[in-house]
Design an enzyme around this catalytic site. Structure first.
Site, PDB file in Angstrom:
ATOM      1  N   TYR A 144      -5.057  57.303 -19.880  1.00 57.85           N
ATOM      2  CA  TYR A 144      -3.661  57.000 -19.500  1.00 57.85           C
ATOM      3  C   TYR A 144      -2.797  58.252 -19.596  1.00 57.85           C
ATOM      4  O   TYR A 144      -2.065  58.577 -18.651  1.00 57.85           O
ATOM      5  CB  TYR A 144      -3.098  55.887 -20.387  1.00 57.85           C
ATOM      6  N   SER A 178       5.732  59.345 -17.487  1.00 56.22           N
ATOM      7  CA  SER A 178       5.903  58.831 -18.858  1.00 56.22           C
ATOM      8  C   SER A 178       6.101  60.031 -19.776  1.00 56.22           C
ATOM      9  O   SER A 178       5.752  61.162 -19.421  1.00 56.22           O
ATOM     10  CB  SER A 178       4.629  58.080 -19.254  1.00 56.22           C
TER      11      SER A 178
HETATM   12  N1  LIG Z   1       6.559  50.246 -20.743  1.00 56.64           N
HETATM   13  C1  LIG Z   1       6.458  51.465 -21.224  1.00 56.64           C
HETATM   14  O1  LIG Z   1       6.541  51.707 -22.446  1.00 56.64           O
HETATM   15  C2  LIG Z   1       6.288  52.621 -20.263  1.00 56.64           C
HETATM   16  C3  LIG Z   1       6.593  53.906 -20.721  1.00 56.64           C
HETATM   17  C4  LIG Z   1       6.442  54.976 -19.863  1.00 56.64           C
HETATM   18  C5  LIG Z   1       5.979  54.778 -18.577  1.00 56.64           C
HETATM   19  N2  LIG Z   1       5.679  53.526 -18.152  1.00 56.64           N
HETATM   20  C6  LIG Z   1       5.188  53.358 -16.786  1.00 56.64           C
HETATM   21  O2  LIG Z   1       6.096  52.535 -16.095  1.00 56.64           O
HETATM   22  C7  LIG Z   1       5.420  51.884 -15.014  1.00 56.64           C
HETATM   23  C8  LIG Z   1       5.780  50.407 -15.031  1.00 56.64           C
HETATM   24  O3  LIG Z   1       5.290  49.864 -16.237  1.00 56.64           O
HETATM   25  P1  LIG Z   1       5.972  48.625 -16.979  1.00 56.64           P
HETATM   26  O4  LIG Z   1       6.238  49.045 -18.360  1.00 56.64           O
HETATM   27  O5  LIG Z   1       7.055  48.068 -16.161  1.00 56.64           O
HETATM   28  O6  LIG Z   1       4.689  47.662 -17.011  1.00 56.64           O
HETATM   29  P2  LIG Z   1       4.508  46.128 -16.589  1.00 56.64           P
HETATM   30  O7  LIG Z   1       5.639  45.307 -17.061  1.00 56.64           O
HETATM   31  O8  LIG Z   1       3.128  45.791 -17.051  1.00 56.64           O
HETATM   32  O9  LIG Z   1       4.535  46.171 -14.994  1.00 56.64           O
HETATM   33  C9  LIG Z   1       3.504  46.794 -14.271  1.00 56.64           C
HETATM   34  C10 LIG Z   1       3.676  46.527 -12.801  1.00 56.64           C
HETATM   35  O10 LIG Z   1       2.595  47.157 -12.100  1.00 56.64           O
HETATM   36  C11 LIG Z   1       2.009  46.180 -11.228  1.00 56.64           C
HETATM   37  N3  LIG Z   1       0.587  46.413 -11.039  1.00 56.64           N
HETATM   38  C12 LIG Z   1      -0.367  46.509 -12.003  1.00 56.64           C
HETATM   39  N4  LIG Z   1      -1.570  46.641 -11.444  1.00 56.64           N
HETATM   40  C13 LIG Z   1      -1.387  46.624 -10.096  1.00 56.64           C
HETATM   41  C14 LIG Z   1      -2.254  46.706  -8.976  1.00 56.64           C
HETATM   42  N5  LIG Z   1      -3.586  46.815  -9.133  1.00 56.64           N
HETATM   43  N6  LIG Z   1      -1.734  46.655  -7.740  1.00 56.64           N
HETATM   44  C15 LIG Z   1      -0.390  46.511  -7.567  1.00 56.64           C
HETATM   45  N7  LIG Z   1       0.492  46.436  -8.588  1.00 56.64           N
HETATM   46  C16 LIG Z   1      -0.014  46.487  -9.836  1.00 56.64           C
HETATM   47  C17 LIG Z   1       2.243  44.850 -11.934  1.00 56.64           C
HETATM   48  O11 LIG Z   1       2.254  43.799 -10.975  1.00 56.64           O
HETATM   49  P3  LIG Z   1       1.079  42.733 -10.748  1.00 56.64           P
HETATM   50  O12 LIG Z   1       0.411  42.491 -12.055  1.00 56.64           O
HETATM   51  O13 LIG Z   1       1.828  41.547 -10.219  1.00 56.64           O
HETATM   52  O14 LIG Z   1       0.187  43.357  -9.732  1.00 56.64           O
HETATM   53  C18 LIG Z   1       3.638  45.049 -12.483  1.00 56.64           C
HETATM   54  O15 LIG Z   1       4.596  44.760 -11.497  1.00 56.64           O
HETATM   55  C19 LIG Z   1       3.944  52.183 -15.208  1.00 56.64           C
HETATM   56  O16 LIG Z   1       3.560  53.222 -14.332  1.00 56.64           O
HETATM   57  C20 LIG Z   1       3.847  52.648 -16.652  1.00 56.64           C
HETATM   58  O17 LIG Z   1       2.771  53.524 -16.863  1.00 56.64           O
HETATM   59  C21 LIG Z   1       5.813  52.439 -18.969  1.00 56.64           C
END
Ligand SMILES: NC(=O)c1ccc[n+]([C@@H]2O[C@H](COP(=O)([O-])OP(=O)(O)OC[C@H]3O[C@@H](n4cnc5c(N)ncnc54)[C@H](OP(=O)(O)O)[C@@H]3O)[C@@H](O)[C@H]2O)c1
Length: 260
Positions: A151, A138
């Site tokens: 985080y 990130s």
């Molecule tokens: N969105 C942003 O602004 C942003 C910015 C920078 C980086 N990121 C990073 O991008 C990545 C994806 O985030 P996103 O924005 O796509 O978030 P999201 O829409 O909340 O998706 C998160 C994913 O992680 C899975 N997950 C969560 N807890 C889990 C567990 N205990 N075991 C297995 N899977 C799990 C969820 O699936 P289930 O709930 O079905 O398990 C979901 O598929 C993360 O690492 C986040 O830190 C996000």
């Protein structure tokens, strides 16, 4: 054994888009997350587009035995990763002393521990296929984050670990890329209890674009990929701002937003 791209957190957001991108580029997939219905719906969608149907494996990656169980499941199906995408992760908004300690430790289990284990568990098959690891860090990796301390620290770990691994594994023909998105509208914000302020909204990128940029970065063997010109400039500027100044400004912004 058949090579597959293993994608964690594929049930939503950036992970689901990464799955679509990898499938569109001809990779066979294993999709991992906790919500099986979401993974199955995505597998159906990919199959309907004429690509091989992804294998769905449900796993709670916060559990200590999750990676061992996944590895056993793959091998029982005669599958082995040529690519590992460590995307699953979450954040929590609030002072570290106010947030649940258990939840913050669970965040470390997912964002750090599972990512580390999955990065190391399949190195032999990654080397055999001259494949790679795409670790989703990130922009938070580039600075300390008062109000989301654990985080931000977890993402600093992901970046540091991935950059070092990029070097260590290059001799074995394995690419390692850290993907560092800025704000992406997904379920992440609701899970974290976060609202994007105006500055963050300006840096927002859609998940499908972030996924495509991450995919291309991995294939090109880039060490670090930052999607979007605004985020690239911000990451560059952050190198020159003293942390004392930065922390004061971030704290002020939080107070202005009425945070705890
Ligand atoms: N969105 C942003 O602004 C942003 C910015 C920078 C980086 N990121 C990073 O991008 C990545 C994806 O985030 P996103 O924005 O796509 O978030 P999201 O829409 O909340 O998706 C998160 C994913 O992680 C899975 N997950 C969560 N807890 C889990 C567990 N205990 N075991 C297995 N899977 C799990 C969820 O699936 P289930 O709930 O079905 O398990 C979901 O598929 C993360 O690492 C986040 O830190 C996000």
């Amino acid at each position: 054994m058949k090579p597959i791209a293993l994608i964690t957190g594929a049930s939503a957001g950036i992970g689901a888009e990464l799955a679509r991108v990898f499938a569109a580029h001809g990779h066979e997939l294993v999709l991992v997350a906790r919500r099986e219905d979401r993974l199955k719906a995505l597998a159906d969608e990919i199959a309907a587009s004429g690509r091989p149907r992804p294998t769905v494996l449900t796993a709670d990656l916060q559990r200590r035995d999750a990676v061992a169980l996944l590895a056993a499941e793959l091998s029982s199906r005669d599958l082995e990763p040529d690519i590992v995408v460590n995307n699953a992760g979450f954040g929590l908004n609030g002072a570290a002393t106010a947030l649940s300690r258990d939840e913050q430790l669970a965040m470390i289990d997912l964002n750090v521990r599972a990512l580390t284990e999955l990065s190391l568990a399949f190195v032999d098959s990654l080397a055999r296929h001259r494949g790679g690891i795409l670790n989703v860090a990130s922009m938070a990796a580039f600075l300390p984050g008062p109000g989301m301390a654990v985080y931000y620290a977890s993402k600093a770990y992901v970046l540091s670990f991935s950059e070092a691994l990029h070097r260590e594994l290059s001799g074995r023909g394995i690419r390692v890329t850290a993907l560092c998105p800025g704000p992406v509208p997904t379920e992440f914000q609701a899970r974290a209890g976060l609202r994007l302020d105006r500055a963050q909204q300006m840096l927002t990128q859609p998940a499908d674009r972030v996924a495509e940029i991450g995919y291309r970065g991995l294939l090109r063997g880039k060490r670090v990929v930052i999607p979007g010109a605004g985020n690239k400039i911000a990451a560059l500027l952050l190198r020159f701002v003293p942390h004392a100044l930065l922390l004061r400004a971030l704290d002020q912004r939080r107070r202005d937003a009425g945070a705890d």
